[in-house]
Write an enzyme that holds these catalytic residues in place. Structure first.
Site, PDB file in Angstrom:
ATOM      1  N   GLY A   1     -32.838  27.784 -70.288  1.00 52.75           N
ATOM      2  CA  GLY A   1     -32.308  27.039 -69.148  1.00 52.75           C
ATOM      3  C   GLY A   1     -30.795  26.964 -69.108  1.00 52.75           C
ATOM      4  N   ILE A   2     -30.306  25.774 -68.778  1.00 47.71           N
ATOM      5  CA  ILE A   2     -28.861  25.570 -68.616  1.00 47.71           C
ATOM      6  C   ILE A   2     -28.136  25.798 -69.935  1.00 47.71           C
ATOM      7  CG2 ILE A   2     -27.123  23.782 -68.148  1.00 47.71           C
ATOM      8  CD1 ILE A   2     -29.194  22.641 -66.070  1.00 47.71           C
TER       9      ILE A   2
ATOM     10  N   TYR B   1     -35.104   8.201 -66.243  1.00 44.00           N
ATOM     11  CA  TYR B   1     -34.265   9.404 -66.268  1.00 44.00           C
ATOM     12  C   TYR B   1     -32.931   9.096 -65.595  1.00 44.00           C
ATOM     13  CZ  TYR B   1     -32.783  14.229 -65.396  1.00 44.00           C
ATOM     14  OH  TYR B   1     -32.068  15.412 -65.346  1.00 44.00           O
TER      15      TYR B   1
ATOM     16  N   ASP C   1     -31.538  23.478 -81.148  1.00 42.41           N
ATOM     17  CA  ASP C   1     -32.709  23.257 -80.303  1.00 42.41           C
ATOM     18  C   ASP C   1     -33.908  22.969 -81.207  1.00 42.41           C
ATOM     19  OD1 ASP C   1     -33.145  24.384 -77.032  1.00 42.41           O
ATOM     20  OD2 ASP C   1     -34.825  23.611 -78.205  1.00 42.41           O
TER      21      ASP C   1
ATOM     22  N   THR D   1     -35.012  25.889 -63.469  1.00 41.90           N
ATOM     23  CA  THR D   1     -35.389  26.089 -64.879  1.00 41.90           C
ATOM     24  C   THR D   1     -36.801  25.525 -65.085  1.00 41.90           C
ATOM     25  OG1 THR D   1     -34.700  23.903 -65.658  1.00 41.90           O
ATOM     26  CG2 THR D   1     -32.982  25.622 -65.545  1.00 41.90           C
TER      27      THR D   1
ATOM     28  N   ALA E   1     -30.024  24.661 -76.396  1.00 43.40           N
ATOM     29  CA  ALA E   1     -29.452  25.973 -76.059  1.00 43.40           C
ATOM     30  C   ALA E   1     -30.494  27.082 -75.928  1.00 43.40           C
ATOM     31  CB  ALA E   1     -28.426  26.362 -77.124  1.00 43.40           C
TER      32      ALA E   1
ATOM     33  N   CYS F   1     -32.635  21.756 -84.683  1.00 44.86           N
ATOM     34  CA  CYS F   1     -32.064  20.403 -84.708  1.00 44.86           C
ATOM     35  C   CYS F   1     -32.614  19.586 -83.555  1.00 44.86           C
ATOM     36  CB  CYS F   1     -30.547  20.480 -84.590  1.00 44.86           C
ATOM     37  SG  CYS F   1     -29.728  18.869 -84.516  1.00 44.86           S
TER      38      CYS F   1
HETATM   39  N1  LIG Z   1     -33.126  21.575 -64.215  1.00 47.06           N
HETATM   40  C1  LIG Z   1     -32.559  20.680 -63.418  1.00 47.06           C
HETATM   41  O1  LIG Z   1     -32.889  20.555 -62.216  1.00 47.06           O
HETATM   42  C2  LIG Z   1     -31.491  19.789 -63.948  1.00 47.06           C
HETATM   43  C3  LIG Z   1     -31.334  19.575 -65.316  1.00 47.06           C
HETATM   44  N2  LIG Z   1     -30.346  18.727 -65.751  1.00 47.06           N
HETATM   45  C4  LIG Z   1     -30.153  18.467 -67.167  1.00 47.06           C
HETATM   46  O2  LIG Z   1     -29.783  19.693 -67.799  1.00 47.06           O
HETATM   47  C5  LIG Z   1     -30.157  19.662 -69.184  1.00 47.06           C
HETATM   48  C6  LIG Z   1     -30.896  20.940 -69.525  1.00 47.06           C
HETATM   49  O3  LIG Z   1     -32.010  21.002 -68.664  1.00 47.06           O
HETATM   50  P1  LIG Z   1     -32.730  22.400 -68.319  1.00 47.06           P
HETATM   51  O4  LIG Z   1     -31.983  23.544 -68.908  1.00 47.06           O
HETATM   52  O5  LIG Z   1     -33.012  22.397 -66.870  1.00 47.06           O
HETATM   53  O6  LIG Z   1     -34.092  22.165 -69.100  1.00 47.06           O
HETATM   54  P2  LIG Z   1     -34.982  23.133 -70.000  1.00 47.06           P
HETATM   55  O7  LIG Z   1     -36.246  22.357 -70.219  1.00 47.06           O
HETATM   56  O8  LIG Z   1     -35.030  24.496 -69.412  1.00 47.06           O
HETATM   57  O9  LIG Z   1     -34.167  23.233 -71.381  1.00 47.06           O
HETATM   58  C7  LIG Z   1     -33.977  22.097 -72.172  1.00 47.06           C
HETATM   59  C8  LIG Z   1     -33.774  22.552 -73.615  1.00 47.06           C
HETATM   60  O10 LIG Z   1     -33.550  21.387 -74.406  1.00 47.06           O
HETATM   61  C9  LIG Z   1     -34.361  21.471 -75.573  1.00 47.06           C
HETATM   62  N3  LIG Z   1     -34.662  20.135 -76.107  1.00 47.06           N
HETATM   63  C10 LIG Z   1     -35.514  19.215 -75.584  1.00 47.06           C
HETATM   64  N4  LIG Z   1     -35.563  18.134 -76.367  1.00 47.06           N
HETATM   65  C11 LIG Z   1     -34.739  18.364 -77.421  1.00 47.06           C
HETATM   66  C12 LIG Z   1     -34.355  17.628 -78.565  1.00 47.06           C
HETATM   67  N5  LIG Z   1     -34.892  16.427 -78.821  1.00 47.06           N
HETATM   68  N6  LIG Z   1     -33.456  18.170 -79.423  1.00 47.06           N
HETATM   69  C13 LIG Z   1     -32.935  19.399 -79.181  1.00 47.06           C
HETATM   70  N7  LIG Z   1     -33.260  20.166 -78.120  1.00 47.06           N
HETATM   71  C14 LIG Z   1     -34.141  19.639 -77.252  1.00 47.06           C
HETATM   72  C15 LIG Z   1     -35.613  22.207 -75.113  1.00 47.06           C
HETATM   73  O11 LIG Z   1     -36.297  22.765 -76.225  1.00 47.06           O
HETATM   74  C16 LIG Z   1     -35.012  23.252 -74.190  1.00 47.06           C
HETATM   75  O12 LIG Z   1     -34.648  24.411 -74.892  1.00 47.06           O
HETATM   76  C17 LIG Z   1     -30.998  18.376 -69.342  1.00 47.06           C
HETATM   77  O13 LIG Z   1     -30.188  17.372 -69.917  1.00 47.06           O
HETATM   78  C18 LIG Z   1     -31.367  17.989 -67.908  1.00 47.06           C
HETATM   79  O14 LIG Z   1     -31.547  16.592 -67.762  1.00 47.06           O
HETATM   80  C19 LIG Z   1     -29.486  18.089 -64.880  1.00 47.06           C
HETATM   81  C20 LIG Z   1     -29.621  18.290 -63.530  1.00 47.06           C
HETATM   82  C21 LIG Z   1     -30.616  19.155 -62.969  1.00 47.06           C
HETATM   83  C1  LIG Z   2     -37.820  16.019 -60.723  1.00 49.33           C
HETATM   84  C2  LIG Z   2     -36.573  15.342 -61.118  1.00 49.33           C
HETATM   85  C3  LIG Z   2     -35.437  16.339 -61.282  1.00 49.33           C
HETATM   86  C4  LIG Z   2     -34.757  16.187 -62.602  1.00 49.33           C
HETATM   87  C5  LIG Z   2     -33.604  17.150 -62.714  1.00 49.33           C
HETATM   88  C6  LIG Z   2     -32.373  16.553 -62.121  1.00 49.33           C
HETATM   89  O1  LIG Z   2     -31.636  15.895 -62.819  1.00 49.33           O
HETATM   90  C7  LIG Z   2     -32.130  16.790 -60.699  1.00 49.33           C
HETATM   91  C8  LIG Z   2     -31.326  15.988 -59.968  1.00 49.33           C
HETATM   92  C9  LIG Z   2     -31.068  16.422 -58.594  1.00 49.33           C
HETATM   93  C10 LIG Z   2     -30.656  15.654 -57.601  1.00 49.33           C
HETATM   94  C11 LIG Z   2     -30.518  14.225 -57.661  1.00 49.33           C
HETATM   95  C12 LIG Z   2     -30.073  13.589 -56.539  1.00 49.33           C
HETATM   96  C13 LIG Z   2     -29.897  12.152 -56.490  1.00 49.33           C
HETATM   97  C14 LIG Z   2     -29.593  11.617 -55.284  1.00 49.33           C
HETATM   98  C15 LIG Z   2     -29.337  10.142 -55.167  1.00 49.33           C
HETATM   99  O2  LIG Z   2     -27.985   9.939 -55.357  1.00 49.33           O
HETATM  100  C16 LIG Z   2     -29.711   9.626 -53.779  1.00 49.33           C
HETATM  101  O3  LIG Z   2     -28.683  10.092 -52.925  1.00 49.33           O
HETATM  102  C17 LIG Z   2     -31.039  10.217 -53.325  1.00 49.33           C
HETATM  103  C18 LIG Z   2     -31.237  10.042 -51.806  1.00 49.33           C
HETATM  104  C19 LIG Z   2     -32.529  10.800 -51.431  1.00 49.33           C
HETATM  105  C20 LIG Z   2     -32.507  11.118 -49.981  1.00 49.33           C
HETATM  106  O4  LIG Z   2     -32.056  12.227 -49.629  1.00 49.33           O
HETATM  107  O5  LIG Z   2     -32.863  10.188 -49.202  1.00 49.33           O
END
Ligand SMILES: NC(=O)C1=CN([C@@H]2O[C@H](COP(=O)(O)OP(=O)(O)OC[C@H]3O[C@@H](n4cnc5c(N)ncnc54)[C@H](O)[C@@H]3O)[C@@H](O)[C@H]2O)C=CC1
Ligand SMILES: CCCCCC(=O)/C=C/C=C\C=C\C=C\[C@@H](O)[C@@H](O)CCCC(=O)O
Length: 256
Positions: free
Chosen positions: A16-17, A151, A36, A188, A13, A63
């Protein structure tokens, strides 16, 4: 579900998200416990949130979701402080194909750990109030990101686990809904220096750059709004919501 008087726990928390989810839930009346590992960022955030929403609406607890002991302590402190848990957002996650076992421990096992510890407090069959769990997966939980196979595996696991828990909860009478968000790229820190996070697949980094330039990036508020929808809409259980810059779409999965 109206959020006034409800208590939410959000992992990851501090930024980011997770920060956006926290702010969205607070703005809509909930109390929020922030979990966090980034204590400095979390403490600064809670200081600011307390000024905006009042001292008694937020609590930060350090945590690591890799630790069942720390999760248990955090949820117990949450119940002691606010009387119960109504909402859980398992959001914490990392991208690290070098330390892929750590990715699994946080992204997938952390969601399972958090869910199972929270169940002890939320489950109506064990004295809980029921509620809703919203897990953060990714579009990579629905289709492969070839530059980060582990991932991808963790996020597919989060989708599958969430949907199975939704069915188990409904069949068992736990009174808890389970849903999962699948965002595309979000602006983020997570996206900073992706090459360094792809390990043996860093030679494929231009694939990601092309995907990002094609897909664009979401704002964290877009994602938080979708979480609010899945928290408050009590018809939603077992749903996966794809969120991309052109909009959002509930996934239709093949039925057996
Ligand atoms: N940024 C992106 O493009 C995308 C992110 N996500 C997912 O969204 C979630 C949040 O990502 P963001 O906000 O972008 O990343 P971020 O890196 O900005 O924030 C992640 C937060 O999680 C905390 N964290 C990391 N490891 C931890 C642990 N072991 N225990 C507790 N807290 C921990 C970090 O300290 C940070 O505050 C992740 O699960 C990520 O996989 C999903 C799709 C796209
Ligand atoms: C750097 C890794 C990003 C990590 C954050 C995250 O989770 C972002 C995900 C965003 C999009 C993922 C898309 C997945 C697409 C697949 O389903 C496949 O369709 C990809 C095809 C690629 C293409 O356009 O040829």
């Amino acid at each position: 579900m109206a959020l006034s008087g409800k208590t939410a726990v959000v992992t990851g928390a501090a930024m980011g998200i997770g920060q956006a989810i926290t702010e969205k839930l607070l703005h809509n009346g909930a109390k929020v416990v922030l979990l966090d590992v980034n204590e400095s960022a979390a403490k600064t955030l809670v200081e600011n949130l307390s000024k905006q929403y009042g001292q008694d609406r937020t609590l930060f607890l350090s945590c690591n979701v890799e630790s069942e002991e720390q999760l248990k302590a955090a949820f117990e402190k949450t119940v002691d402080t606010f009387g119960g848990i109504d909402i859980l957002c398992n959001n914490a996650g990392i991208l690290n194909e070098n330390e892929w076992e750590k990715s699994v421990s946080i992204n997938l096992l952390g969601v399972i750990r958090g869910t199972y510890v929270a169940l002890q407090h939320m489950n109506k069959l064990s004295g809980g109030r029921g509620g809703v769990v919203v897990n953060t997966a990714s579009m990579a939980g629905l289709g492969p990101l070839i530059t980060c196979p582990v991932y991808t595996a963790t996020k597919h696991g989060v989708v599958g686990f969430t949907r199975a828990m939704a069915g188990a909860s409904a069949a068992s009478g736990y009174g808890i809904r389970f849903n999962v968000i699948c965002p595309s790229f979000v602006q983020t820190e997570f996206l900073s220096d992706p090459n360094s996070k792809m390990g043996q697949f860093s030679h494929l980094a231009d694939v990601i750059e092309q995907m990002i330039s094609k897909a664009g990036t979401l704002n964290v508020s877009d994602v938080a709004e979708s979480v609010l929808e899945m928290v408050t809409d009590e018809t939603k259980n077992g749903e996966a919501l794809m969120i991309f810059s052109k909009g959002k779409h509930y996934v239709t999965f093949p039925s057996m």
